[in-house]
Design a protein around this motif. Structure first.
Motif, PDB file in Angstrom:
ATOM      1  N   PRO A  50     -14.498 -14.128  15.417  1.00 37.48           N
ATOM      2  CA  PRO A  50     -15.553 -13.774  14.463  1.00 37.48           C
ATOM      3  C   PRO A  50     -15.518 -14.690  13.246  1.00 37.48           C
ATOM      4  CG  PRO A  50     -14.329 -11.832  15.171  1.00 37.48           C
ATOM      5  CD  PRO A  50     -13.568 -13.011  15.669  1.00 37.48           C
ATOM      6  N   VAL A  51     -16.701 -14.954  12.707  1.00 37.51           N
ATOM      7  CA  VAL A  51     -16.824 -15.877  11.575  1.00 37.51           C
ATOM      8  C   VAL A  51     -16.923 -15.115  10.261  1.00 37.51           C
ATOM      9  CG1 VAL A  51     -18.290 -17.623  10.490  1.00 37.51           C
ATOM     10  CG2 VAL A  51     -17.887 -17.679  12.970  1.00 37.51           C
ATOM     11  N   PHE A  52     -16.084 -15.492   9.309  1.00 35.21           N
ATOM     12  CA  PHE A  52     -16.192 -15.048   7.927  1.00 35.21           C
ATOM     13  C   PHE A  52     -16.581 -16.245   7.072  1.00 35.21           C
ATOM     14  CE2 PHE A  52     -13.846 -11.577   9.620  1.00 35.21           C
ATOM     15  CZ  PHE A  52     -13.948 -10.516   8.739  1.00 35.21           C
ATOM     16  N   HIS A  53     -17.284 -15.991   5.981  1.00 30.35           N
ATOM     17  CA  HIS A  53     -17.645 -17.054   5.051  1.00 30.35           C
ATOM     18  C   HIS A  53     -16.846 -16.880   3.765  1.00 30.35           C
ATOM     19  CE1 HIS A  53     -20.918 -18.698   7.464  1.00 30.35           C
ATOM     20  NE2 HIS A  53     -21.157 -17.440   7.818  1.00 30.35           N
ATOM     21  N   ARG A  54     -16.212 -17.948   3.352  1.00 30.34           N
ATOM     22  CA  ARG A  54     -15.410 -17.911   2.123  1.00 30.34           C
ATOM     23  C   ARG A  54     -16.337 -18.112   0.937  1.00 30.34           C
ATOM     24  NH1 ARG A  54      -9.453 -19.672   2.310  1.00 30.34           N
ATOM     25  NH2 ARG A  54      -9.569 -17.578   3.237  1.00 30.34           N
ATOM     26  N   SER A  59     -15.522 -14.185  -4.773  1.00 33.94           N
ATOM     27  CA  SER A  59     -14.055 -14.029  -4.688  1.00 33.94           C
ATOM     28  C   SER A  59     -13.657 -13.253  -3.436  1.00 33.94           C
ATOM     29  CB  SER A  59     -13.506 -13.314  -5.940  1.00 33.94           C
ATOM     30  OG  SER A  59     -13.863 -13.998  -7.109  1.00 33.94           O
ATOM     31  N   ALA A  60     -14.295 -13.590  -2.311  1.00 34.80           N
ATOM     32  CA  ALA A  60     -14.034 -12.829  -1.087  1.00 34.80           C
ATOM     33  C   ALA A  60     -14.383 -13.640   0.157  1.00 34.80           C
ATOM     34  CB  ALA A  60     -14.847 -11.534  -1.079  1.00 34.80           C
ATOM     35  N   ASP A  61     -13.693 -13.327   1.252  1.00 36.53           N
ATOM     36  CA  ASP A  61     -14.126 -13.732   2.587  1.00 36.53           C
ATOM     37  C   ASP A  61     -15.041 -12.626   3.095  1.00 36.53           C
ATOM     38  OD1 ASP A  61     -12.632 -16.037   2.522  1.00 36.53           O
ATOM     39  OD2 ASP A  61     -11.006 -15.269   3.786  1.00 36.53           O
ATOM     40  N   VAL A  62     -16.238 -13.009   3.560  1.00 39.72           N
ATOM     41  CA  VAL A  62     -17.277 -12.022   3.874  1.00 39.72           C
ATOM     42  C   VAL A  62     -17.854 -12.276   5.264  1.00 39.72           C
ATOM     43  CG1 VAL A  62     -19.540 -11.127   3.192  1.00 39.72           C
ATOM     44  CG2 VAL A  62     -17.887 -11.784   1.437  1.00 39.72           C
ATOM     45  N   ARG A  63     -18.049 -11.192   5.998  1.00 37.81           N
ATOM     46  CA  ARG A  63     -18.773 -11.241   7.278  1.00 37.81           C
ATOM     47  C   ARG A  63     -19.917 -10.239   7.212  1.00 37.81           C
ATOM     48  NH1 ARG A  63     -18.826 -12.678  12.641  1.00 37.81           N
ATOM     49  NH2 ARG A  63     -19.208 -11.080  14.220  1.00 37.81           N
ATOM     50  N   ASP A  64     -21.138 -10.734   7.317  1.00 32.41           N
ATOM     51  CA  ASP A  64     -22.353  -9.919   7.284  1.00 32.41           C
ATOM     52  C   ASP A  64     -22.837  -9.789   8.718  1.00 32.41           C
ATOM     53  OD1 ASP A  64     -24.833  -8.785   6.913  1.00 32.41           O
ATOM     54  OD2 ASP A  64     -25.562 -10.281   5.486  1.00 32.41           O
ATOM     55  N   THR A  65     -22.771  -8.588   9.279  1.00 28.80           N
ATOM     56  CA  THR A  65     -23.037  -8.440  10.706  1.00 28.80           C
ATOM     57  C   THR A  65     -23.848  -7.187  11.016  1.00 28.80           C
ATOM     58  OG1 THR A  65     -21.955  -8.416  12.886  1.00 28.80           O
ATOM     59  CG2 THR A  65     -20.886  -7.178  11.133  1.00 28.80           C
ATOM     60  N   LEU A 235       0.419  -9.068  15.005  1.00 30.28           N
ATOM     61  CA  LEU A 235      -0.611  -8.390  14.210  1.00 30.28           C
ATOM     62  C   LEU A 235      -1.584  -9.413  13.628  1.00 30.28           C
ATOM     63  CD1 LEU A 235       1.492  -5.625  12.417  1.00 30.28           C
ATOM     64  CD2 LEU A 235      -0.074  -5.344  14.348  1.00 30.28           C
ATOM     65  N   ILE A 236      -1.654 -10.572  14.264  1.00 32.72           N
ATOM     66  CA  ILE A 236      -2.623 -11.594  13.888  1.00 32.72           C
ATOM     67  C   ILE A 236      -3.826 -11.485  14.819  1.00 32.72           C
ATOM     68  CG2 ILE A 236      -3.078 -14.067  13.713  1.00 32.72           C
ATOM     69  CD1 ILE A 236      -1.182 -13.136  11.585  1.00 32.72           C
ATOM     70  N   PHE A 237      -4.999 -11.248  14.243  1.00 31.45           N
ATOM     71  CA  PHE A 237      -6.239 -11.159  15.001  1.00 31.45           C
ATOM     72  C   PHE A 237      -7.143 -12.284  14.508  1.00 31.45           C
ATOM     73  CE2 PHE A 237      -4.322  -6.979  14.609  1.00 31.45           C
ATOM     74  CZ  PHE A 237      -4.169  -6.639  15.941  1.00 31.45           C
ATOM     75  N   PRO A 238      -7.319 -13.327  15.316  1.00 33.20           N
ATOM     76  CA  PRO A 238      -7.937 -14.569  14.827  1.00 33.20           C
ATOM     77  C   PRO A 238      -9.364 -14.379  14.312  1.00 33.20           C
ATOM     78  CG  PRO A 238      -6.866 -14.903  16.960  1.00 33.20           C
ATOM     79  CD  PRO A 238      -6.902 -13.435  16.723  1.00 33.20           C
ATOM     80  N   VAL A 239      -9.634 -14.984  13.172  1.00 32.69           N
ATOM     81  CA  VAL A 239     -10.999 -15.089  12.635  1.00 32.69           C
ATOM     82  C   VAL A 239     -11.209 -16.528  12.200  1.00 32.69           C
ATOM     83  CG1 VAL A 239     -11.099 -12.684  11.885  1.00 32.69           C
ATOM     84  CG2 VAL A 239     -10.322 -14.435  10.284  1.00 32.69           C
ATOM     85  N   ASP A 240     -12.456 -16.931  12.172  1.00 30.33           N
ATOM     86  CA  ASP A 240     -12.812 -18.301  11.787  1.00 30.33           C
ATOM     87  C   ASP A 240     -13.418 -18.236  10.382  1.00 30.33           C
ATOM     88  OD1 ASP A 240     -13.447 -20.940  11.685  1.00 30.33           O
ATOM     89  OD2 ASP A 240     -14.889 -20.918  13.347  1.00 30.33           O
ATOM     90  N   VAL A 241     -12.758 -18.844   9.428  1.00 31.58           N
ATOM     91  CA  VAL A 241     -13.227 -18.804   8.047  1.00 31.58           C
ATOM     92  C   VAL A 241     -13.960 -20.111   7.726  1.00 31.58           C
ATOM     93  CG1 VAL A 241     -12.582 -18.564   5.625  1.00 31.58           C
ATOM     94  CG2 VAL A 241     -11.313 -17.297   7.390  1.00 31.58           C
ATOM     95  N   HIS A 242     -15.239 -19.992   7.375  1.00 29.11           N
ATOM     96  CA  HIS A 242     -16.055 -21.149   7.017  1.00 29.11           C
ATOM     97  C   HIS A 242     -16.188 -21.225   5.503  1.00 29.11           C
ATOM     98  CE1 HIS A 242     -18.336 -21.495  11.133  1.00 29.11           C
ATOM     99  NE2 HIS A 242     -17.012 -21.509  11.264  1.00 29.11           N
ATOM    100  N   GLU A 243     -16.000 -22.377   4.966  1.00 22.28           N
ATOM    101  CA  GLU A 243     -16.233 -22.567   3.532  1.00 22.28           C
ATOM    102  C   GLU A 243     -17.717 -22.467   3.249  1.00 22.28           C
ATOM    103  OE1 GLU A 243     -13.977 -23.161   1.132  1.00 22.28           O
ATOM    104  OE2 GLU A 243     -12.186 -23.245   2.405  1.00 22.28           O
ATOM    105  N   ALA A 244     -18.094 -21.618   2.311  1.00 22.82           N
ATOM    106  CA  ALA A 244     -19.516 -21.431   1.985  1.00 22.82           C
ATOM    107  C   ALA A 244     -20.008 -22.580   1.112  1.00 22.82           C
ATOM    108  CB  ALA A 244     -19.715 -20.095   1.262  1.00 22.82           C
TER     109      ALA A 244
END
Length: 244
Positions: A50-54, A59-65, A235-244
């Protein structure tokens, strides 16, 4: 997206790889777990992880879904669709409130009851979920992240508190305990894995009925923990963090 936000789900923790699997990062871990669980449920295999946007401005990593699911309602099947903001504050734990406030303002969420905060709880045993809503500051005192959110938006929001327990008497200072990783000892990682599943189901049920008393009765303590638990090796569940 033009549709309004149904829920903002904030997982508390400290950013930085050194904190990734620590007990105090229970909220962060849950958000990553939930993002993966939601994507898998909707058959989004091609979009994994899943993709999160930094968002430095928030001041947050955010996923709008958009999360769409079906459930049984008597003899019929109902489909429900929710717009959910998943967020992990990038501030220090003790300054989580400013990030939560920025996200809610950015997405025009004025009703604090739409905010669900997930955090660790020293006073609850591993594997046990505590569910709270409203109340006085005393109900959150001792958790600096929750206290800071209260100082910014008040107490009228929902808390899902994940039990991490306390160290044995005089064995480890609390500050060291919460900033240490979950371990395999005493099935601690397995209990937390069970708690991730339990909390996800509790959130799903809450999204359907928004009856906090019912959710407490069904999912919060006292609750018998199954003898057989899924073995958790990570307890690592991979996410993809994109720089906004």
């Amino acid at each position: 997206m033009s549709r309004p936000i149904d829920f903002v789900i904030a997982g508390l923790g400290n950013s930085g790889q050194e904190y990734a699997t620590t007990r105090h990062n229970a909220g962060y871990i849950f958000i990553d777990y939930l993002a993966n669980a939601m994507a898998l449920t909707q058959g989004e295999g091609a979009q994994m992880p899943p993709v999160f946007h930094r968002r430095y401005d928030l001041s947050a990593d955010v996923r709008d879904t958009i999360f769409t699911f079906t459930y049984a309602n008597g003899s019929s099947t109902v489909t429900n669709s929710l717009r959910i903001i998943l967020m992990k504050p990038l501030t220090a734990m003790n300054e989580s409130g400013s990030s939560v406030q920025k996200v809610m303002q950015y997405y025009a969420v004025k009703d604090s009851k739409k905010l669900i905060v997930v955090a660790d709880d020293l006073n609850t045993q591993p594997g046990i979920l505590m569910v709270q809503g409203g109340g006085e500051l005393a109900a959150m005192r001792g958790h600096k992240g929750l206290e800071n959110i209260v100082s910014v938006i008040g107490t009228d929001f929902v808390r899902f508190r994940l039990g991490i327990g306390r160290p044995a008497a005089n064995s480890t200072p609390i500050s060291q305990w919460v900033l240490s990783p979950f371990t395999k000892e005493n099935r601690e990682m397995d209990l937390f894995g069970y708690l991730l599943q339990l909390t996800t189901q509790a959130l799903k049920d809450y999204s359907m009925n928004q009856d906090l008393k019912l959710i407490k009765k069904k999912f919060a303590r006292p609750r018998k923990i199954p003898n057989k638990l899924t073995e958790m090796n990570s307890l690592i569940f991979p996410v993809d963090v994109h720089e906004a």
